[in-house]
Design an enzyme around this catalytic site. Structure first.
Site, PDB file in Angstrom:
ATOM      1  N   GLY A 127      -8.019  29.378  24.022  1.00 54.63           N
ATOM      2  CA  GLY A 127      -7.181  29.295  25.208  1.00 54.63           C
ATOM      3  C   GLY A 127      -7.982  28.995  26.452  1.00 54.63           C
ATOM      4  N   LEU A 167      -5.570  30.658  32.597  1.00 57.05           N
ATOM      5  CA  LEU A 167      -6.319  31.490  33.538  1.00 57.05           C
ATOM      6  C   LEU A 167      -7.151  32.517  32.801  1.00 57.05           C
ATOM      7  CD1 LEU A 167      -3.718  31.951  36.382  1.00 57.05           C
ATOM      8  CD2 LEU A 167      -5.749  30.509  36.346  1.00 57.05           C
ATOM      9  N   HIS A 221      14.256  35.368  33.737  1.00 55.19           N
ATOM     10  CA  HIS A 221      14.173  35.099  35.165  1.00 55.19           C
ATOM     11  C   HIS A 221      15.509  34.589  35.680  1.00 55.19           C
ATOM     12  CE1 HIS A 221      12.703  33.596  38.945  1.00 55.19           C
ATOM     13  NE2 HIS A 221      11.498  34.036  38.694  1.00 55.19           N
ATOM     14  N   SER A 242      11.420  29.019  42.183  1.00 57.49           N
ATOM     15  CA  SER A 242      10.829  30.243  42.716  1.00 57.49           C
ATOM     16  C   SER A 242      11.903  31.220  43.164  1.00 57.49           C
ATOM     17  CB  SER A 242       9.931  29.908  43.900  1.00 57.49           C
ATOM     18  OG  SER A 242       9.613  31.100  44.580  1.00 57.49           O
ATOM     19  N   ARG A 258      14.383  41.237  38.985  1.00 59.42           N
ATOM     20  CA  ARG A 258      14.755  40.126  38.115  1.00 59.42           C
ATOM     21  C   ARG A 258      15.695  40.527  36.992  1.00 59.42           C
ATOM     22  NH1 ARG A 258       8.802  37.222  37.350  1.00 59.42           N
ATOM     23  NH2 ARG A 258       8.733  36.414  39.466  1.00 59.42           N
ATOM     24  N   HIS A 282      11.290  33.657  30.450  1.00 55.72           N
ATOM     25  CA  HIS A 282      10.246  33.219  31.359  1.00 55.72           C
ATOM     26  C   HIS A 282       8.868  33.747  30.968  1.00 55.72           C
ATOM     27  CE1 HIS A 282       8.241  32.445  35.078  1.00 55.72           C
ATOM     28  NE2 HIS A 282       8.098  33.712  35.354  1.00 55.72           N
ATOM     29  N   GLU A 302      -1.562  36.746  28.988  1.00 58.06           N
ATOM     30  CA  GLU A 302      -0.201  37.020  28.527  1.00 58.06           C
ATOM     31  C   GLU A 302      -0.173  37.375  27.040  1.00 58.06           C
ATOM     32  OE1 GLU A 302       2.708  34.112  29.829  1.00 58.06           O
ATOM     33  OE2 GLU A 302       4.290  35.037  28.629  1.00 58.06           O
ATOM     34  N   ARG A 326       7.614  42.727  34.288  1.00 61.63           N
ATOM     35  CA  ARG A 326       6.478  42.337  35.124  1.00 61.63           C
ATOM     36  C   ARG A 326       6.942  41.980  36.525  1.00 61.63           C
ATOM     37  NH1 ARG A 326       4.601  37.642  36.789  1.00 61.63           N
ATOM     38  NH2 ARG A 326       5.660  36.304  35.294  1.00 61.63           N
ATOM     39  N   LEU A 350      -0.681  36.061  37.038  1.00 60.60           N
ATOM     40  CA  LEU A 350      -1.878  35.307  37.421  1.00 60.60           C
ATOM     41  C   LEU A 350      -3.001  36.286  37.720  1.00 60.60           C
ATOM     42  CD1 LEU A 350      -0.297  32.566  39.731  1.00 60.60           C
ATOM     43  CD2 LEU A 350      -0.651  32.550  37.258  1.00 60.60           C
TER      44      LEU A 350
HETATM   45  C1  LIG Z   1       7.375  28.314  35.271  1.00 58.20           C
HETATM   46  C2  LIG Z   1       6.505  29.528  35.385  1.00 58.20           C
HETATM   47  C3  LIG Z   1       6.126  30.022  36.626  1.00 58.20           C
HETATM   48  C4  LIG Z   1       5.326  31.150  36.733  1.00 58.20           C
HETATM   49  N1  LIG Z   1       4.969  31.598  37.982  1.00 58.20           N
HETATM   50  C5  LIG Z   1       4.159  32.676  38.093  1.00 58.20           C
HETATM   51  C6  LIG Z   1       3.732  33.133  39.380  1.00 58.20           C
HETATM   52  O1  LIG Z   1       4.097  32.576  40.418  1.00 58.20           O
HETATM   53  N2  LIG Z   1       2.907  34.198  39.445  1.00 58.20           N
HETATM   54  C7  LIG Z   1       2.476  34.829  38.322  1.00 58.20           C
HETATM   55  O2  LIG Z   1       1.701  35.773  38.455  1.00 58.20           O
HETATM   56  N3  LIG Z   1       2.845  34.405  37.087  1.00 58.20           N
HETATM   57  C8  LIG Z   1       3.669  33.350  36.945  1.00 58.20           C
HETATM   58  N4  LIG Z   1       4.057  32.927  35.684  1.00 58.20           N
HETATM   59  C9  LIG Z   1       3.465  33.554  34.495  1.00 58.20           C
HETATM   60  C10 LIG Z   1       2.039  33.039  34.270  1.00 58.20           C
HETATM   61  O3  LIG Z   1       1.965  31.687  34.621  1.00 58.20           O
HETATM   62  C11 LIG Z   1       1.551  33.162  32.831  1.00 58.20           C
HETATM   63  O4  LIG Z   1       1.856  34.414  32.328  1.00 58.20           O
HETATM   64  C12 LIG Z   1       0.044  32.988  32.757  1.00 58.20           C
HETATM   65  O5  LIG Z   1      -0.347  31.820  33.412  1.00 58.20           O
HETATM   66  C13 LIG Z   1      -0.458  32.988  31.327  1.00 58.20           C
HETATM   67  O6  LIG Z   1      -1.834  32.661  31.326  1.00 58.20           O
HETATM   68  P1  LIG Z   1      -2.707  32.755  30.011  1.00 58.20           P
HETATM   69  O7  LIG Z   1      -4.078  32.317  30.399  1.00 58.20           O
HETATM   70  O8  LIG Z   1      -2.547  34.071  29.399  1.00 58.20           O
HETATM   71  O9  LIG Z   1      -2.070  31.707  28.984  1.00 58.20           O
HETATM   72  P2  LIG Z   1      -1.724  30.141  29.101  1.00 58.20           P
HETATM   73  O10 LIG Z   1      -1.944  29.608  30.448  1.00 58.20           O
HETATM   74  O11 LIG Z   1      -0.393  29.978  28.476  1.00 58.20           O
HETATM   75  O12 LIG Z   1      -2.812  29.447  28.197  1.00 58.20           O
HETATM   76  C14 LIG Z   1      -2.769  29.468  26.804  1.00 58.20           C
HETATM   77  C15 LIG Z   1      -3.932  28.667  26.285  1.00 58.20           C
HETATM   78  O13 LIG Z   1      -4.070  28.920  24.902  1.00 58.20           O
HETATM   79  C16 LIG Z   1      -4.182  27.717  24.190  1.00 58.20           C
HETATM   80  N5  LIG Z   1      -3.650  27.974  22.857  1.00 58.20           N
HETATM   81  C17 LIG Z   1      -2.520  28.640  22.516  1.00 58.20           C
HETATM   82  N6  LIG Z   1      -2.411  28.716  21.182  1.00 58.20           N
HETATM   83  C18 LIG Z   1      -3.485  28.093  20.674  1.00 58.20           C
HETATM   84  C19 LIG Z   1      -3.929  27.840  19.349  1.00 58.20           C
HETATM   85  N7  LIG Z   1      -3.266  28.285  18.289  1.00 58.20           N
HETATM   86  N8  LIG Z   1      -5.076  27.146  19.191  1.00 58.20           N
HETATM   87  C20 LIG Z   1      -5.788  26.699  20.266  1.00 58.20           C
HETATM   88  N9  LIG Z   1      -5.410  26.935  21.530  1.00 58.20           N
HETATM   89  C21 LIG Z   1      -4.274  27.611  21.728  1.00 58.20           C
HETATM   90  C22 LIG Z   1      -3.443  26.707  25.008  1.00 58.20           C
HETATM   91  O14 LIG Z   1      -3.925  25.421  24.714  1.00 58.20           O
HETATM   92  C23 LIG Z   1      -3.801  27.157  26.411  1.00 58.20           C
HETATM   93  O15 LIG Z   1      -5.044  26.616  26.766  1.00 58.20           O
HETATM   94  C24 LIG Z   1       4.879  31.800  35.567  1.00 58.20           C
HETATM   95  C25 LIG Z   1       5.253  31.317  34.324  1.00 58.20           C
HETATM   96  C26 LIG Z   1       6.081  30.211  34.219  1.00 58.20           C
HETATM   97  C27 LIG Z   1       6.541  29.758  32.872  1.00 58.20           C
END
Ligand SMILES: Cc1cc2nc3c(=O)[nH]c(=O)nc-3n(C[C@H](O)[C@H](O)[C@H](O)COP(=O)(O)OP(=O)(O)OC[C@H]3O[C@@H](n4cnc5c(N)ncnc54)[C@H](O)[C@@H]3O)c2cc1C
Ligand code: SF4
Ligand code: FES
Lengths: 666, 245
Positions: A59, A62, A285, A303, A350, A425, A449, A459, A465
Site C-alpha cells: 500500500g 497515506l 456519509h 464535502s 453523519r 464511505h 484504514e 469516525r 488522514l
Molecule cells: C471520497 C472520500 C473523501 C474522504 N475525505 C476525507 C477527509 O477529508 N478527511 C479524512 O480524514 N478522511 C477522508 N476520507 C477517508 C480517507 O481518505 C481514507 O480512510 C484514507 O485515505 C485511507 O488511507 P490508507 O493509506 O489507509 O489506504 P489507501 O489510500 O486506500 O491506500 C491503499 C493502498 O493499498 C494498495 N493495495 C490495496 N490492496 C492491495 C493489494 N492486494 N496488493 C497491493 N497493493 C494493494 C493500493 O494500491 C493503495 O496504494 C475520505 C474518503 C473518501 C472515499
C-alpha cells in the site's frame, strides 16, 4: 431485550466464542505517559544492521507511503507495493475536507486531551483509549512534517496556516488544502517515497497485487503477488510485513471508494490467522450525489461542509415528490433534521443524518429518479443561503462542489436544490492490532484504514488522514523496530512448505477462476452482493434481515465459484481476473460482516440495530453487554469460497480517562 | 442514445494494434464515459469476447489514473478527466474514436492502457523536498506569503494523468514537470534544492524520450486541472539560473 434474541448468532450455529484477547500490550502508567514509555522500551536497531532487515509494505496511500519513506530513510531495506500504476494514485488522493491536529493555533482551547476526548466520543465509546490518546498526541507533528515537505496548506494573509472546524466539534483544528487535502498530503508522502526510491533504500512495485501472505514458523515472512502486467506470480520475502492496503467499503459495490479498493490483502491475512475486528462498523456519509440509474459504477461524495449553509428537506406529501421543488410552498416542506433535532439541526453527526434520510425515503417521500422501487434522494437547498449571503459568497465558499455537482447531474445547484443521498464511505472495522499496530500474526503490522484501531464505531471527519499519517510517519517506525531487533530471521527457501503452500494456492485460484467459464460476469456478482449488503447490513440492521443476508450471500458465493465468467488469460493484463479475485474475497467478508452485525445486539455509531433504539428512534448502546472489540478468528475452510464457523474473541474496552455517556444531539 | 465506437485494441506491448468498431445502444446521458465503456464490456463478456482494458480508479477526477484520446482530444471534448466526462456531451448517432495516449515515453501495455512510469522517474530525479521524518520545525516557524502559497497550490494540483503529453505535438512533458518545479520553487522550503532539482528533472525528462517544448500550448488546453502554461516559464527561468550557476 428478550432471551430469544440473546446469542442469536450462536443459536444459529453461526459463530462460537473463544478466549478473550488477553493483552493489547500498552505500557502501564498514566495515559499521557504511555507513548513516551513505549518509545523508550522498544528495542533499537543499530543503523548498520538496518540494511540487513527487509520490510515489505503493501500500500502506498497515506499510511503505506509515509511508512515506506520513513523506514527507507531510517536505512531499512524496503519493498513497497500497489496495484495502481503509480504510488501517487492510492485512494487517499480522493480525500477532500481536511486533516485534524491539536495544534491550538487558534487559541480556542484545543489540546491533545480534547482531540482525544472528541475522537472517543465521536466513536460512540467503542475505541481503545490508549491508541486514540497516542493519535492525538502525535497529530501536531504531522502538520510540521507535511509543511516541511512542501504541502501547500491553505494560509491566511499573514502567511500562517488557516484552520476550519469540522463535523461535531467546537474548535478549529482542521488543516486543509482547498477541497484537495488528501491529494496534497499524499503527494507529499509520495515525493518523500520517490526520494527514497532514488536513494535505493526503497524498491517500488507498481501494478502488483498481493494475493497471499507467507506465514512460516509462526511469523509473517513474505507475500505472494501477481505482476498485473505480465501475469507472473512472484514471491517476496521479508523480516516483517506491513499491510496498509486501505478499507473495504466496496463490499457494498457502490461506495465513494476508488474502483480498485478491496479487502484482498487483509482477507488473505485473516485466513492465515490475523483476527478481523468489528467488521460491521461502516460509515455511511450523508452528503453524496444520489444514484442516477442501474449503470452506476461508483458514488461521489460532496464535502459535508455543505451542511453548514444548505437546508435539508423533503416534501410533506408524497404526491409532491415529482414536482419541481421550487413550486412546493414552504408549508408543504419538511425540514426534518431541523424538526427532529432543534439544537443541532442540519449539523447532526453523519450516522444520524444518513439514517433520517433513509427513513424519509422509505416512507415514500424521497425525491429524484426512482431507482429500484423508490426515490432515493433528499433536497439540500441553498436558496436561503443565497438570499442571505448573496450568490457570490456562496460561490466563493462552495464553488468547486457546485461545479462538480453540475458536471455529474447536469443540473444547476444555484437554481434548483441539490439532491443528496447517503453512501458507504469508510470502514471503521479492519484487522485487529495491538498497541504496536501488530496483528495476531507476529511480524504482520497493519496501518491506516486497514486496521480497526482508532475510530470505534464511528469516525469523525478529517481523522482518517490524521490516523494514516500518524501510523506511517510516527507510530509504526517506532514500534516495528522492537520486532525487527529480533531479526534478521533465517532465510526461507522457495520450497519451504509454507512458501510452496501460499504460492500454490495463488496459482490454483487464478487457474480456477479462468477455468469456470460460466454465464455471469464478475460485476453482476459484485452488484448483487452490494445490494444484499446495502439492504440488510447497511444503515439499519435487524436480526431477521441479517439472517436472510447470510443465506443469500452463501448462495451467491456458491454460484460464483460455479458460474462466473472470466475471459482472457492469466499471463497478460487481465482486469476481469483482478476483479474476480477481489469479489471472491468480498463474498467471504460480507458474511463475516453480517455475523458481526448480528451478534452485536446494540446500536452504536454507524451500526444501527432496529431492535435497539430509544422510544424516539435513536440509537441505544448496551455498555453492560457490548463494551468490547469483537475480534474474529478464521477457523478454517480450505477450498475457495469455503469458510467454517468463525470464533469470537472479545477485547474488553476499559475507560479510565474518559467517562462513558449516551450521545445526544437533540 | 445509440453510438458507434471505434476503439484501439492491442493484445500486448509487442502486438500490433488496430481500431475495432462496436455499437452501443440505449446509453443514458447521465452515464460517465467510462460507465459507457463498462456497459460495452459487459456486452462483450456476454458474447464471449475479451473486455477492453482501460485504466481508472477514483472516477472522481483526482487520481489521474484514467485518460483516453477521445475523437482526437485528450480526455475528450470537455475540460475535465475522462472519468468525469458524461455522455450528455455527445449526441445520438455519433461516431467516437477511442485511443490510448500516444507517446514514445508512454508505451502501450494493452488496449487503452499505457505505462506512465516515466513520470515517477522524473519525480525521483528531484521532484521533492528533502525533509526526513521527525526533523521538521514547527509549521509556523516559516510563514509563507499567501500569493506564493496560492501559486504553489495551483501548480500542485497536477494529477499526473499525462494528457499534456498526449496533446502535445512533440509529446513533451514540460507542463507536468513545470507544475512540480513551480510548486516547490514557490515555497521557502523548496529553495535549498531549487537549482539541482530542475537540472536533474530536465535531464531525466529528455532521457525518457519526451520531446522538447515549442510553446504550442496544447498541453494547458488539454489539462483537466487547468495547470497554466506559465509554469513552463518558471521552469525555464529556474533552469537558466541553475545553468548560469
Ligand atoms: C471520497 C472520500 C473523501 C474522504 N475525505 C476525507 C477527509 O477529508 N478527511 C479524512 O480524514 N478522511 C477522508 N476520507 C477517508 C480517507 O481518505 C481514507 O480512510 C484514507 O485515505 C485511507 O488511507 P490508507 O493509506 O489507509 O489506504 P489507501 O489510500 O486506500 O491506500 C491503499 C493502498 O493499498 C494498495 N493495495 C490495496 N490492496 C492491495 C493489494 N492486494 N496488493 C497491493 N497493493 C494493494 C493500493 O494500491 C493503495 O496504494 C475520505 C474518503 C473518501 C472515499
Ligand atoms: S499538467 Fe495537467 S495534463 Fe499534465 S499530467 Fe498534470 S494534470 Fe495531467
Ligand atoms: S479515474 Fe481517477 S482521475 Fe479519472
Amino acid at each position: 431485550m428478550t432471551d430469544t434474541t440473546v446469542n442469536a448468532g450462536i443459536a444459529h450455529g453461526l459463530y462460537t466464542e473463544g478466549e478473550p484477547v488477553a493483552d493489547t500490550k500498552a505500557p502501564a502508567g498514566p495515559i499521557a505517559g504511555k507513548w513516551t514509555q513505549r518509545k523508550f522500551d522498544a528495542a533499537l536497531v543499530n543503523p548498520a544492521n538496518r540494511r540487513k532487515l527487509d520490510v515489505i509494505i503493501v500500500g502506498t496511500g497515506l499510511a503505506g507511503g509515509s511508512a515506506a519513506a520513513t523506514l527507507g530513510e531510517a536505512g531499512y531495506n524496503v519493498k513497497v507495493f500497489c496495484f495502481q500504476d503509480s504510488p501517487r494514485r492510492a485512494h487517499s488522493i480522493a480525500a477532500q475536507g481536511g486533516i485534524n491536529a491539536a495544534k491550538n493555533y487558534k487559541e480556542d482551547g484545543d489540546s491533545t486531551y480534547r482531540l482525544f476526548y472528541d475522537t472517543v466520543k465521536g466513536g460512540d465509546y467503542r475505541s481503545r483509549e490508549t491508541n486514540v490518546y497516542r493519535l492525538a498526541e502525535v497529530s501536531a507533528n504531522i502538520i510540521d512534517q507535511c509543511v516541511a515537505q512542501g504541502v501547500p496548506f491553505a494560509r491566511e494573509y499573514g502567511g500562517l496556516l488557516d484552520n476550519r472546524s469540522f463535523g461535531g466539534v467546537q474548535v478549529s483544528r482542521t488543516f486543509y488544502a482547498r477541497g484537495q487535502t488528501g491529494q496534497q498530503l499524499l503527494i507529499g508522502a509520495y515525493q518523500a517515497l520517490e526520494r527514497q526510491v532514488a536513494a535505493k533504500t526503497v524498491k517500488q512495485y507498481t501494478r502488483h497485487e498481493m494475493l497471499e501472505l507467507v506465514v512460516a514458523d509462526g511469523r509473517a515472512r513474505g507475500i505472494i503477488v501477481r505482476d498485473l502486467v505480465t501475469g507472473e506470480i512472484e514471491t517476496h520475502f521479508a523480516d516483517a510485513v506491513v499491510l496498509a492496503s486501505g478499507g473495504y467499503g466496496n463490499v457494498f459495490f457502490l461506495s465513494t471508494n476508488a474502483m480498485g479498493s478491496n479487502v484482498t490483502a487483509s482477507w488473505r491475512a485473516h485466513r492465515k490467522g490475523a483476527y478481523m475486528a468489528n467488521p460491521c462498523y461502516t460509515q455511511i456519509h450523508p452528503t453524496c450525489i444520489p444514484v442516477s440509474g442501474e449503470h452506476q459504477s461508483k458514488l461521489t461524495l460532496m464535502s459535508e461542509s455543505l451542511r453548514n449553509d444548505g437546508r435539508i428537506w423533503v416534501p410533506k406529501n408524497r404526491d409532491d415528490c415529482d414536482k419541481d421543488p421550487r413550486q412546493i410552498p414552504e408549508e408543504d416542506r419538511d425540514y426534518y433534521l431541523e424538526r427532529i433535532y432543534p439544537s443541532f439541526g442540519n449539523l447532526v453527526p453523519r450516522d444520524i443524518a444518513s439514517r433520517q434520510a433513509k427513513n424519509v425515503c422509505d416512507e415514500g417521500r424521497g425525491v429524484g429518479p426512482v431507482v429500484g422501487d423508490f426515490r432515493r434522494g433528499v433536497y439540500l437547498d441553498f436558496a436561503d443561503a443565497i438570499a442571505r449571503l448573496g450568490k457570490d459568497a456562496v460561490e466563493a465558499k462552495y464553488g468547486n462542489l457546485f461545479d462538480m455537482y453540475a458536471r455529474i447531474t447536469g443540473e444547476n445547484p444555484y437554481e434548483v436544490p441539490m439532491r443528496i443521498y447517503p453512501a458507504v464511505h469508510y470502514v471503521m472495522g479492519g484487522l485487529w492490532v495491538d498497541y504496536d499496530l501488530q496483528s495476531t500474526i507476529p511480524g504482520l503490522f497493519v496501518t491506516g484504514e486497514a486496521n480497526f484501531s482508532d475510530h470505534g464505531a464511528n469516525r469523525l471527519g478529517a481523522s482518517a488522514l490524521m490516523q494514516g499519517l500518524a501510523d506511517g510517519y510516527f507510530v509504526l517506525p517506532n514500534t516495528i523496530r522492537d520486532y525487527l531487533a529480533k531479526g534478521p530471521f533465517e532465510a526461507l527457501a522457495d520450497d519451504h512448505p509454507a512458501v510452496a503452500e501460499a504460492r500454490g494456492r495463488v496459482e490454483q485460484r487464478t487457474a480456477r477462476l479462468l477455468q469456470i467459464q460460466g454465464e455471469r460476469s464478475v460485476d453482476s456478482f459484485h452488484r448483487e452482493l452490494g445490494n444484499i449488503m446495502w439492504e440488510y447490513c447497511g444503515m439499519e440492521r435487524s436480526e431477521e434481515g441479517l439472517l436472510k443476508a447470510i443465506d443469500l450471500i452463501r448462495g451467491l458465493r456458491e454460484e460464483f465459484w460455479r458460474n462466473v465468467r472470466v475471459l482472457g488469460s492469466g499471463d497478460t493484463l487481465n482486469q476481469s481476473l483482478e476483479k474476480a479475485g477481489r469479489v471472491a474475497d468480498f463474498l467471504e467478508l460480507g458474511e463475516l460482516m453480517c455475523i458481526d452485525a448480528l451478534h452485536r445486539r446494540e446500536s452504536c455509531g454507524g451500526h444501527f440495530r432496529a431492535e435497539s433504539q430509544t422510544e424516539d428512534g435513536e440509537a441505544l448502546r448496551h455498555d453492560d453487554e457490548f463494551l468490547y472489540v469483537a475480534a474474529w478468528e478464521f477457523s478454517g475452510g480450505d477450498g475457495d469460497g469455503e469458510m467454517s464457523t468463525p470464533v469470537l474473541h472479545k477485547e474488553d474496552l476499559v475507560y479510565e480517562a474518559i467517562e462513558l455517556k449516551q450521545r445526544s444531539y437533540k | 442514445m445509440n453510438l458507434t465506437l471505434k476503439i484501439w485494441r492491442q493484445a500486448g506491448p509487442r502486438h500490433p494494434g488496430e481500431m475495432v468498431t462496436y455499437k452501443v445502444q440505449d446509453i443514458s446521458e447521465d452515464m460517465s464515459f467510462l460507465e459507457m465503456l463498462d456497459v460495452l464490456n459487459e456486452q462483450l463478456n456476454a458474447k464471449g469476447e475479451e473486455p477492453i482494458a482501460f485504466d481508472s480508479d477514483c472516477r472522481e477526477g483526482i487520481c489521474g489514473m484514467c485518460g483516453l484520446m477521445i475523437s482526437g482530444e485528450a480526455h475528450g471534448p470537455e475540460k475535465t478527466t475522462t472519468c468525469q466526462l458524461h455522455m450528455r456531451s455527445f449526441s445520438d448517432g455519433e461516431v467516437i474514436t477511442v485511443e490510448p495516449w500516444r507517446a514514445n515515453a508512454f508505451p502501450v501495455i494493452k488496449d487503452l492502457v499505457v505505462d506512465r512510469g516515466a513520470f515517477d522517474r522524473i519525480i525521483q530525479a528531484g521532484g521533492y523536498i528533502s525533509a526526513n521524518t521527525g526533523s521538521a520545525p514547527d509549521a509556523h516557524a516559516v510563514p509563507v506569503p499567501k500569493p506564493n502559497a496560492d501559486r504553489a497550490f495551483v501548480a500542485a494540483e497536477c494529477i499526473g494523468c499525462g494528457a499534456c503529453v498526449a496533446a502535445c505535438p512533440n509529446a513533451s512533458a514540460m507542463l507536468f514537470m513545470g507544475a512540480k518545479v513551480t510548486h516547490l520553487s514557490e515555497l521557502p522550503q523548496g529553495q535549498p534544492e531549487r537549482a539541482a532539482r530542475v537540472v536533474s528533472m530536465v535531464d531525466q525528462h529528455d532521457h525518457e524520450g519526451f520531446g522538447g517544448c515549442t510553446n504550442v500550448g496544447a498541453c494547458s488546453q488539454a489539462c483537466p486541472k487547468g495547470i497554466p502554461q506559465d509554469v513552463i516559464s518558471t521552469l525555464n527561468k529556474d533552469l537558466r539560473a541553475a545553468l548560469r550557476g
